[in-house]
Write a protein that holds these residues in place. Structure first.
Motif, PDB file in Angstrom:
ATOM      1  N   PHE A   1      71.280  -0.469  27.307  1.00 13.25           N
ATOM      2  CA  PHE A   1      72.757  -0.571  27.012  1.00 13.25           C
ATOM      3  C   PHE A   1      73.711   0.304  27.751  1.00 13.25           C
ATOM      4  O   PHE A   1      75.007   0.248  27.468  1.00 13.25           O
ATOM      5  CB  PHE A   1      73.007  -0.252  25.579  1.00 13.25           C
ATOM      6  CG  PHE A   1      72.147  -0.827  24.362  1.00 13.25           C
ATOM      7  CD1 PHE A   1      72.547  -2.333  24.125  1.00 13.25           C
ATOM      8  CD2 PHE A   1      70.853  -0.434  23.922  1.00 13.25           C
ATOM      9  CE1 PHE A   1      71.776  -3.126  23.392  1.00 13.25           C
ATOM     10  CE2 PHE A   1      70.360  -1.196  23.216  1.00 13.25           C
ATOM     11  CZ  PHE A   1      70.533  -2.483  22.970  1.00 13.25           C
TER      12      PHE A   1
ATOM     13  N   CYS B   1      77.573   0.052  26.195  1.00 10.01           N
ATOM     14  CA  CYS B   1      77.962  -0.888  25.353  1.00 10.01           C
ATOM     15  C   CYS B   1      78.308  -0.260  23.835  1.00 10.01           C
ATOM     16  O   CYS B   1      77.326   0.368  23.314  1.00 10.01           O
ATOM     17  CB  CYS B   1      76.644  -1.799  25.298  1.00 10.01           C
ATOM     18  SG  CYS B   1      76.800  -3.173  23.803  1.00 10.01           S
TER      19      CYS B   1
ATOM     20  N   GLY C   1      78.613 -11.128  24.366  1.00  9.64           N
ATOM     21  CA  GLY C   1      77.908  -9.847  24.380  1.00  9.64           C
ATOM     22  C   GLY C   1      77.100  -9.637  23.123  1.00  9.64           C
ATOM     23  O   GLY C   1      75.934  -9.152  23.333  1.00  9.64           O
TER      24      GLY C   1
END
Length: 535
Positions: A466, A473, A333
């Motif tokens: 995000f 995130c 990620g």
């Protein structure tokens, strides 16, 4: 006969797995689709859809028995999922759209209002991740990290650890020396490139983000780095691909022909074997450096996780398998998404010389001949921040974010979303929606963010690169710090030219689907040293 389970224990085996799946992808898909229709008709008892007709499902394209909406994707111009889904949503006037992919019900949110419903108004009901059949075996072994953990005690614990211990502002600041060191290495390598020879900017940036992430996580570069990265990339490609076993999970015949679950398991075994090596390397390195380590050096992320693992006392024990899964989440990620964003930013600046000139003028006027860019220099780079925002709007690294699962029947925007439905938020479509961004939504224009009213912190649902809500995130600060520093360094030290006398408008911006949506063709540019770096 069921295909034999394959465990990848060498580079050669891993390459065989990589080569076996993408070959003649379209032909394989068409043949497999025909097989899946027959299999579902013969072996799937509930192919008629049960009581779905009694619900008021969101609008969407017409569906066929058994295969549902799959046929629509065969005739769309784009094979990229985010573009195809945006096209279907636009055609059918469906900001909240329902698709049936084989046996799987899928709801796609493609507007600001739909995203707000999914990620805020009904956030708790959509806070879990679906465990698709090809991934279920490793998940059920307890080898799940923050990304794929279902909403519950384990996820809450991992989220708390991530925010407080791993990716919080204090921890991100503590890794400043790593980021600055890797940025200087990048600049030095580009300055040493053969004069008159174009460099692969994406490749150079990817190496930087990978090494920076590894040093932050492990305190050092991993000895089996290339092997590890290949395994991570292959795992992401398998998960992101169209797997018939995931679309027809109840069909025994499809299971006989599908090897994806076995391939996922093989990659899982490979990555965890590599993680064992990484942990051993980390412990040996720390033991050797114990006498030279100072308080200023601080803890790397793996060290923090090992400390928490040894201390215990948590509601859900932090096992070594969970530690390794979290590390894998951070690598997959934090590295690829960051490199992808930097490459797209450079691509857009090369296509838009006015924006490039403005960004470079700002950086050079603020630094005034300094030897190198440091993070202290970034605070006043206003236009650079606008460039990054505009890049994220047009090119979110994960255009469909990560899938969510509806854990209870819900009414969303007046429509029924049944329990068990997979839910996607099309951040790419939302970022280009004319209702939020006017008719120039497809134009790269950083100035649109000048008023500061819209940001990517999860409160403005027209701009969600995000995500938002519980599943936003947690690594935004970590990623943004690298993107800002690297982009500022590239613009400060170098002027850039396209190869072969290419005009800016001729730069190919075609996308390619992988773990992230990156450039299909590598970005080759000529770097011309403008401000030499002094060490």
């Amino acid at each position: 006969m069921r295909p034999k389970l394959l465990y990848a224990t060498s580079d050669e085996q891993l390459r065989n797995i990589e080569a076996s799946t993408p070959a003649m992808e379209l032909c394989v898909f068409l043949v497999a689709l025909l097989i899946s229709v027959l299999a579902a008709l013969l072996l799937t008892p509930n192919w008629r859809g049960g009581n779905a007709g009694q619900r008021r499902l969101p609008p969407g394209p017409w569906r066929l028995p058994v295969i549902g909406s799959l046929h629509h994707f065969l005739f769309l111009r784009s094979r990229l999922a985010h573009r195809a889904m945006a096209d279907l949503a636009r055609r059918h006037g469906a900001p909240l759209m329902y698709l049936k992919l084989g046996e799987v019900g899928l709801v796609v949110a493609s507007s600001r209002d739909a995203a707000r419903e999914v990620m805020w108004a009904h956030d708790a009901a959509f806070a879990s991740r679906p465990w698709i059949p090809s991934m279920r075996a490793p998940m059920e072994r307890g080898t799940v990290g923050l990304v794929f953990a279902r909403h519950g005690p384990l996820w809450r614990q991992l989220r708390r650890v991530s925010v407080q211990e791993l990716l919080g502002a204090r921890r991100v600041r503590s890794f400043r020396r790593v980021r600055e060191g890797e940025a200087r290495r990048l600049v030095a390598g580009l300055a040493a490139a053969t004069p008159g020879e174009a460099v692969n900017v994406g490749e150079r940036v990817a190496a930087l983000t990978t090494d920076a992430t590894m040093r932050v996580v492990m305190g050092d570069r991993f000895e089996r780095r290339e092997e590890f990265l290949r395994a991570i990339e292959e795992g992401g490609r398998l998960i992101a691909g169209l797997n018939l076993g995931d679309l027809f999970p109840s069909s025994r015949l499809v299971k006989l022909f599908s090897r994806t679950a076995d391939q996922v398991m093989a990659i899982h075994e490979k990555t965890f074997e590599l993680m064992d090596c990484a942990v051993r390397q980390h412990e040996e390195s720390r033991a050797a450096m114990a006498s030279m380590t100072t308080e200023e050096d601080g803890e790397d992320i793996l060290e923090v996780l090992l400390r928490i693992h040894k201390e215990g006392g948590l509601e859900v024990p932090l096992t070594m398998d969970i530690v390794k899964a979290v590390i894998l989440d951070l690598f997959s990620g934090g590295s690829d998404t960051t490199a992808t964003t930097i490459e797209w930013a450079m691509s857009e600046l090369m296509r838009n010389p006015r924006a490039m000139e403005k960004a470079q003028a700002e950086v050079r006027s603020r630094l005034r001949g300094k030897a190198a860019v440091t993070e202290d220099d970034l605070h006043d780079l206003t236009y650079l921040k606008l460039v990054i925002k505009e890049t994220l709007r047009l090119h979110p690294a994960l255009p469909l974010l990560l899938p969510r699962e509806c854990t209870e029947d819900r009414k969303v925007m007046g429509y029924d979303v049944p329990k068990g439905t997979t839910v996607l938020v099309n951040a790419w479509a939302i970022g280009r929606d004319p209702e939020s961004w006017d008719d120039d939504a497809h134009v790269f224009w950083p100035e649109r963010f000048e008023d500061g009213k819209v940001n990517f912190k999860g409160t403005d649902f027209e701009f969600v690169p995000f995500g938002a809500g519980r599943r936003m995130c947690p690594g935004v600060a970590f990623a943004h710090a690298i993107v800002e520093l690297v982009l500022a360094s590239l613009l400060y030290h170098f002027d850039w030219k396209l190869p072969g006398g290419m005009a800016p408008s001729e730069l190919d911006m075609t996308e390619k689907m992988g773990m992230t949506v990156r450039r299909k063709n590598d970005l080759f540019l000529y770097p011309i040293v403008r401000v030499p770096q002094k060490i």
